[in-house]
Design an enzyme around this catalytic site. Structure first.
Site, PDB file in Angstrom:
ATOM      1  N   THR A   1       0.865  -1.168   0.000  1.00  0.00           N
ATOM      2  CA  THR A   1       0.000   0.000   0.000  1.00  0.00           C
ATOM      3  C   THR A   1       0.902   1.217   0.000  1.00  0.00           C
ATOM      4  OG1 THR A   1      -1.661   1.174   1.290  1.00  0.00           O
ATOM      5  CG2 THR A   1      -0.182  -0.204   2.525  1.00  0.00           C
TER       6      THR A   1
ATOM      7  N   GLU B   1      -4.797  -2.685   4.546  1.00  0.00           N
ATOM      8  CA  GLU B   1      -4.372  -3.166   5.872  1.00  0.00           C
ATOM      9  C   GLU B   1      -5.469  -3.928   6.604  1.00  0.00           C
ATOM     10  OE1 GLU B   1      -3.812  -0.223   4.592  1.00  0.00           O
ATOM     11  OE2 GLU B   1      -1.953   0.693   5.300  1.00  0.00           O
TER      12      GLU B   1
HETATM   13  P1  AMP Z   1      -6.714   1.145  -0.143  1.00  0.00           P
HETATM   14  O1  AMP Z   1      -5.822   0.588   0.891  1.00  0.00           O
HETATM   15  O2  AMP Z   1      -6.029   1.447  -1.430  1.00  0.00           O
HETATM   16  O3  AMP Z   1      -7.930   0.322  -0.322  1.00  0.00           O
HETATM   17  O4  AMP Z   1      -7.210   2.575   0.358  1.00  0.00           O
HETATM   18  C1  AMP Z   1      -7.808   2.712   1.599  1.00  0.00           C
HETATM   19  C2  AMP Z   1      -8.305   4.120   1.743  1.00  0.00           C
HETATM   20  O5  AMP Z   1      -9.247   4.443   0.744  1.00  0.00           O
HETATM   21  C3  AMP Z   1      -9.013   4.371   3.048  1.00  0.00           C
HETATM   22  O6  AMP Z   1      -8.123   4.635   4.093  1.00  0.00           O
HETATM   23  C4  AMP Z   1      -9.880   5.564   2.693  1.00  0.00           C
HETATM   24  O7  AMP Z   1      -9.149   6.781   2.797  1.00  0.00           O
HETATM   25  C5  AMP Z   1     -10.210   5.337   1.238  1.00  0.00           C
HETATM   26  N1  AMP Z   1     -11.546   4.724   1.106  1.00  0.00           N
HETATM   27  C6  AMP Z   1     -11.843   3.432   0.942  1.00  0.00           C
HETATM   28  N2  AMP Z   1     -13.168   3.250   0.852  1.00  0.00           N
HETATM   29  C7  AMP Z   1     -13.733   4.463   0.967  1.00  0.00           C
HETATM   30  C8  AMP Z   1     -15.078   4.944   0.979  1.00  0.00           C
HETATM   31  N3  AMP Z   1     -16.117   4.136   0.830  1.00  0.00           N
HETATM   32  N4  AMP Z   1     -15.250   6.267   1.134  1.00  0.00           N
HETATM   33  C9  AMP Z   1     -14.214   7.120   1.271  1.00  0.00           C
HETATM   34  N5  AMP Z   1     -12.938   6.728   1.275  1.00  0.00           N
HETATM   35  C10 AMP Z   1     -12.695   5.417   1.134  1.00  0.00           C
END
Ligand code: AMP
Length: 543
Positions: free
Chosen positions: A185, A330
């Site tokens: 990540t 994570e």
């Molecule tokens: P990832 O690890 O690439 O899946 O990214 C995770 C991050 O994406 C989270 O910490 C949030 O900041 C953002 N995120 C994931 N789902 C949402 C959602 N439904 N609404 C707003 N932000 C989201």
């Protein structure tokens, strides 16, 4: 006194065995990278997964070693995961949307030993192969007739690789806490960090995600995971579908509106999941063609905030229930799902929508709290917002090689880096991100990386990158620049300077020149203020 129940280790390959035994003829349909739609069954996938394990074992992959994949969602990718895991090795999903330099950095950090890749990525593999000496074998996920002409050393066709062994491989047995999968990540600072899933966490996460009020899938469902397997385990679906015997429809490389629509209809898909950008494209396609969705019942939207209008359109115009989900790499990744609670269905629809636009509530297996800067817990009143911390059996307790330890506290809480509110009903709403990375089409763009490069331009004194709303990509980067006194540079000159130094899709959509960039008391760029300054900014890339 201990209980007298069996110690049945939670191992990922038990999922595919269960599917083969109990749902052996259930289909996995793939839009192959080569083009045609191909059909397989759980019975076949399980047998081929054993061949993958046997072939890797014969090649010399030992338990704990990393086998990388650079691949779309396909049956071959799925059986590779199970084969790798059943050998006791670790599948490592590489994100092909990253710049080749970053992919090479990550593969080196992980010390990948073998790389399975789709033909679409032969060019990337050719580029990174000389830079990653730990990779001793490159397996093209195809047959001999389709082997790429790219200059890739130690190249073998997947079908040849697994045909050289039989499917009698006996799965290894080991402790359920054994490492199983690895996914990097990208944070705001420093290099990407590896999240190392265990067999136990993956199996428990499938149980958690599979709860009726979470993803709510059933064996009778036909599930289309548009969300890639390289994006946080395809949100549990690669494990959950075999667990319940659901049909899987794998979209391969074609994730555009018309291609997804075609599969939704032709394969009678009842449930699907992806980031909002994908759904925006699908909804636009439906709008312009006047087509409707004949089979789809439920769509999971996550990765970025699902816009209210999107939820409403799916539900009221097309009769498809939306489950808004939030999670993180994570967290395996499911953290919350916005399924309504008892009584809420009686609320007027706009009030229901008020809940549905929130990021959702945690299923059993995810604990959440919000804290202030002194780590004091804040009230669950829907108003107070603070750093969101999480805990649970499918939440990371550290990063690969011990990096990023500051995100984990002594009580086992992981700081998500998101800022959120929690309401009395348990629904969580993200109000802001503590991190300042920009999400474009559901993928990260690191603002700091672009800023650091931009200040390398001889005329640039200071630079800040913020996300600005974009109808297609959710957000696109805007580069805000303060020029050095007496120096000049145009928008195009600065963008030209960045070209080739970062992935093409990371290139800011525009450059804004300002006299001064606001700073916090500790000298950090105040992104919140900056974003407010550019709230109404219209990017030139918006049609
Ligand atoms: P990832 O690890 O690439 O899946 O990214 C995770 C991050 O994406 C989270 O910490 C949030 O900041 C953002 N995120 C994931 N789902 C949402 C959602 N439904 N609404 C707003 N932000 C989201």
């Amino acid at each position: 006194m201990l209980g007298l129940m069996q110690d049945w280790p939670l191992l990922v390959h038990k999922l595919i065995d269960h599917a083969a035994l109990n749902h052996g003829s259930r289909e996995i349909v793939t839009r192959s990278v080569e083009g045609p739609i191909v059909r397989a069954t759980y019975g076949q996938i399980a047998a081929r997964a054993r061949r993958v394990a046997a072939a890797l074992d014969r090649f010399g992959v030992r338990p704990g070693e990393r086998v990388a994949t650079l691949a779309w969602n396909t049956a071959q990718h799925l059986e590779s995961w199970y084969g790798i895991a059943g050998l006791g090795a670790v599948y490592h999903t590489l994100n092909p949307r990253l710049f080749p330099e970053q992919i090479a950095w990550i593969a080196n950090h992980a010390e990948d030993k073998v790389l399975f890749f789709d033909l679409s990525f032969a060019g990337i593999v050719e580029q990174i192969a000389p830079q990653v000496p730990s990779i001793k074998l490159f397996v093209a996920l195809t047959d001999r007739a389709h082997l790429p002409e790219a200059k890739i050393p130690d190249l073998v066709a997947y079908e040849d690789f697994i045909a050289a062994v039989d499917d009698g491989f006996t799965w290894r047995t080991f402790d359920e806490n054994t490492a199983c999968g690895l996914c990097y990540t990208s944070g705001t600072t420093g290099h990407p960090k590896g999240v190392l899933y265990s067999h136990r966490s993956n199996v428990l996460h499938a149980f958690i995600a599979g709860q009726a009020d979470a993803l709510g899938a059933r064996g009778a469902d036909a599930i289309l995971p548009v969300v890639p397997m390289f994006h946080a385990n395809a949100w549990a679906l690669a494990f959950l579908a075999p667990m319940i015997g659901a049909k899987l429809v794998m979209p391969g490389p074609k994730l555009d509106g018309p291609s997804i629509y075609e599969l939704l209809e032709s394969e009678a898909v009842t449930m699907t999941a992806a980031v909002p950008t994908v759904w925006l494209a699908l909804l636009q396609y439906l709008e312009t063609t006047g087509k409707t969705l004949s089979h789809l019942k439920r769509v999971v939207i996550g990765g970025s905030a699902a816009p209210r209008a999107m939820i409403e359109t799916f539900e009221t115009k097309y009769g498809v229930e939306v489950a808004h989900a939030w999670g993180m790499t994570e967290m395996s990744p499911i953290g919350t799902v916005g399924t309504l609670k008892a009584g809420m269905e009686k609320l007027p629809y706009q009030r229901q929508l008020d809940y549905k636009v929130k990021q959702g509530r945690p299923p059993f297996g995810v604990e959440m709290k919000i804290v202030d800067d002194e780590d004091r817990e804040l009230p669950r009143d829907g108003k107070a917002f603070g750093r969101l911390k999480v805990r649970g059996p499918s939440v990371a307790k550290g990063y690969f090689r011990g990096e990023g330890a500051e995100a984990f506290d002594a009580d086992g809480w992981f700081d998500t880096g998101d800022v959120a509110t929690l309401d009395p009903e348990g629904f969580m709403t993200i109000t802001d991100r503590a991190k300042d990375v920009i999400k474009s089409g559901g993928e990260w763009i690191s603002s700091i990386e672009i800023e650091n490069l931009a200040v390398g331009h001889p005329a640039v004194a200071e630079a800040a990158v913020i996300g600005v709303a974009h109808p297609k990509w959710d957000e696109r980067p805007l580069l805000v620049v303060v020029l050095k006194p007496g120096k000049s540079a145009s928008r195009d000159e600065i963008l030209e300077y960045l070209t080739g130094k970062i992935a093409k899709w990371w290139l800011p959509d525009d450059v804004a020149f300002v006299e001064d960039i606001p700073h916090t008391a500790t000298g950090k760029i105040q992104k919140i203020t900056l974003r407010k300054m550019f709230t109404d900014y219209r990017l030139p890339t918006i049609a």
